[in-house]
Scaffold this motif. Sequence first.
Motif, PDB file in Angstrom:
ATOM      1  N   GLY A  44      18.848  -9.278   1.094  1.00 27.30           N
ATOM      2  CA  GLY A  44      20.023  -8.464   0.796  1.00 27.30           C
ATOM      3  C   GLY A  44      19.759  -7.502  -0.349  1.00 27.30           C
ATOM      4  N   TYR A  45      19.017  -7.965  -1.362  1.00 20.55           N
ATOM      5  CA  TYR A  45      18.660  -7.085  -2.480  1.00 20.55           C
ATOM      6  C   TYR A  45      17.683  -6.001  -2.031  1.00 20.55           C
ATOM      7  N   VAL A  46      16.793  -6.346  -1.099  1.00 18.38           N
ATOM      8  CA  VAL A  46      15.875  -5.345  -0.540  1.00 18.38           C
ATOM      9  C   VAL A  46      16.673  -4.208   0.096  1.00 18.38           C
ATOM     10  N   LYS A  47      17.667  -4.571   0.892  1.00 22.50           N
ATOM     11  CA  LYS A  47      18.499  -3.557   1.556  1.00 22.50           C
ATOM     12  C   LYS A  47      19.270  -2.732   0.538  1.00 22.50           C
ATOM     13  N   LYS A  87       9.030   5.295   5.525  1.00 23.35           N
ATOM     14  CA  LYS A  87       8.019   4.412   6.097  1.00 23.35           C
ATOM     15  C   LYS A  87       8.180   2.989   5.556  1.00 23.35           C
ATOM     16  N   ILE A  88       8.478   2.881   4.273  1.00 25.02           N
ATOM     17  CA  ILE A  88       8.718   1.564   3.679  1.00 25.02           C
ATOM     18  C   ILE A  88       9.927   0.903   4.323  1.00 25.02           C
ATOM     19  N   LYS A  89      10.987   1.675   4.513  1.00 16.97           N
ATOM     20  CA  LYS A  89      12.212   1.130   5.125  1.00 16.97           C
ATOM     21  C   LYS A  89      11.939   0.643   6.544  1.00 16.97           C
ATOM     22  N   ALA A  90      11.189   1.426   7.322  1.00 18.35           N
ATOM     23  CA  ALA A  90      10.879   1.035   8.701  1.00 18.35           C
ATOM     24  C   ALA A  90      10.032  -0.230   8.734  1.00 18.35           C
ATOM     25  N   ALA A  91       9.025  -0.296   7.861  1.00 17.10           N
ATOM     26  CA  ALA A  91       8.140  -1.466   7.828  1.00 17.10           C
ATOM     27  C   ALA A  91       8.892  -2.717   7.402  1.00 17.10           C
ATOM     28  N   LEU A  92       9.743  -2.581   6.382  1.00 13.33           N
ATOM     29  CA  LEU A  92      10.501  -3.732   5.911  1.00 13.33           C
ATOM     30  C   LEU A  92      11.575  -4.149   6.917  1.00 13.33           C
ATOM     31  N   ALA A 104       0.838  -1.209   0.000  1.00 12.06           N
ATOM     32  CA  ALA A 104       0.000   0.000   0.000  1.00 12.06           C
ATOM     33  C   ALA A 104       0.871   1.257   0.000  1.00 12.06           C
ATOM     34  N   LEU A 105       1.997   1.204   0.709  1.00 13.03           N
ATOM     35  CA  LEU A 105       2.939   2.332   0.708  1.00 13.03           C
ATOM     36  C   LEU A 105       3.567   2.498  -0.673  1.00 13.03           C
TER      37      LEU A 105
END
Length: 205
Positions: free
Chosen positions: A136-139, A99-104, A77-78
Amino acid sequence: MATRSRSRASARGSSGNSEGSAFSWGNQAGTLALAAVAGAAVGLAANFGRKLMVQGIAGKAGAWDEVLHMEHETVLALFDQIQATSDDQVRTRTHLLAKIKAALGKHALQEENVIYPALREFNNAHDADALNGEHGYVKTFLYELENSDPASTDWLAKVRTFRAMLEEHIRMEEDEVFPALKAGLDEAGNAKLGAAMLKEGMKLA
């Protein structure tokens, strides 16, 4: 005597007005302080309510996968919001990315410290390692987006690529890996896994 009385009354009136003025300012300051406290209380209450909601879901036997699904939906949703922005909405893009970084971050902590180890214990190290590697790719995506210009068209294109990779990661978890893990555990095992995941997630909730 009458003149003296009027003078004293006048003095008291003047003093009263002065005190009234100071008290009026005190009321304003007090009102602002109360408003700030009330605002903080509302924020804390909302956060506490969100935690209770997650606790309520995770408290149900075997509901750990429902919690992870809910978190997946929240992140997507973000992404919907950030993809709806224009190149001149730099502040909005930066805020949504945070916000995406905090949630993930919270989500990854739960999976990496509880769910993926459980997969390895369940003799599914291959999927656990594959999913962990994708984190790792997400980060990397988050790092690159934080360190590039949010006003550029390329920035939003990278967001879209990031989302596509994340959706495939979610599909593998929700359609294949998590159902197999849940089915392989009994009710007590699923409840234990949910409690451990909740405890880990509360560290960053």
